[in-house]
Design a protein around this motif. Structure first.
Motif, short mmCIF file in Angstrom:
data_model
loop_
_atom_site.label_atom_id
_atom_site.label_comp_id
_atom_site.label_asym_id
_atom_site.label_seq_id
_atom_site.Cartn_x
_atom_site.Cartn_y
_atom_site.Cartn_z
N UNK A 27 8.53 -2.17 70.05
CA UNK A 27 7.42 -1.95 69.12
C UNK A 27 6.84 -0.55 69.33
N UNK A 28 6.75 -0.13 70.58
CA UNK A 28 6.21 1.19 70.89
C UNK A 28 7.07 2.31 70.30
N UNK A 29 8.37 2.04 70.11
CA UNK A 29 9.26 3.05 69.56
C UNK A 29 9.17 3.15 68.04
N UNK A 30 8.51 2.19 67.42
CA UNK A 30 8.30 2.27 65.98
C UNK A 30 9.30 1.55 65.12
N UNK A 31 9.99 0.56 65.67
CA UNK A 31 10.88 -0.24 64.82
C UNK A 31 10.03 -1.06 63.85
N UNK A 32 10.45 -1.10 62.60
CA UNK A 32 9.70 -1.79 61.57
C UNK A 32 10.19 -3.23 61.36
N UNK A 33 11.41 -3.52 61.83
CA UNK A 33 11.98 -4.86 61.63
C UNK A 33 13.04 -5.11 62.69
N UNK A 34 13.41 -6.37 62.82
CA UNK A 34 14.44 -6.81 63.76
C UNK A 34 15.40 -7.72 63.02
N UNK A 35 16.67 -7.58 63.29
CA UNK A 35 17.68 -8.49 62.75
C UNK A 35 18.47 -9.03 63.93
N UNK A 36 18.53 -10.36 64.05
CA UNK A 36 19.26 -10.99 65.13
C UNK A 36 20.65 -11.40 64.63
N UNK A 37 21.66 -10.98 65.37
CA UNK A 37 23.04 -11.32 65.01
C UNK A 37 23.30 -12.80 65.32
N UNK A 38 24.14 -13.48 64.57
CA UNK A 38 24.87 -12.97 63.40
C UNK A 38 23.92 -12.76 62.23
#
Length: 135
Positions: A101-112
């Motif tokens: 979050x500190x790096x500024x990711x706006x979303x997460x997608x978990x594989x698959x």
């Protein structure tokens, strides 16, 4: 030439997909190609080489050889670029969410990753990128 709001839909956002799983990266590129311009990279160093200010959205795998998705994002932050970004991960984000979050990711997608989920997240990121470009 100045773009007006009427011109915006004509510009297809550019997405950079970086993941060392070649089949997944290529599948994501195909899924996105109808609505987006797509660049691909198969490791973190290649992702940095493929990135330019014209990239609106980056999808970064967490575990890549050379540079991880987090390291690539940190470098993009150092370059004062502000693309919308999603982290691709094979594990739950619960254990490391505060770090990324500190790096500024706006979303997460978990594989698959499903095509429907991917298109939804990228659509949301494209809308946010478009909004931030107008402010």
């Amino acid at each position: 030439m100045t773009l007006t709001a009427a011109d915006v839909p004509l510009k297809r956002p550019t997405v950079l997909v970086a993941d060392d799983e070649v089949a997944l990266t290529d599948s994501i590129a195909v899924w996105l190609s109808d609505s987006y311009r797509v660049r691909t990279a198969y490791d973190g160093h290649e992702a940095l080489r493929e990135f330019s200010p014209s990239v609106d959205i980056v999808l970064l795998d967490r575990h890549m050889p050379g540079l991880s998705g987090e390291h690539v994002m940190a470098r993009l932050n150092e370059m004062s670029t502000n693309p919308q970004a999603a982290l691709l991960t094979a594990t739950s984000t619960d254990d490391f969410r505060s770090e990324v979050d500190e790096l500024g990711f706006d979303a997460y997608l978990t594989k698959p990753i499903s095509k429907t989920e991917l298109l939804g997240v990228v659509s949301d990121l494209a809308a946010a990128a478009s909004e931030s470009a107008h402010h």
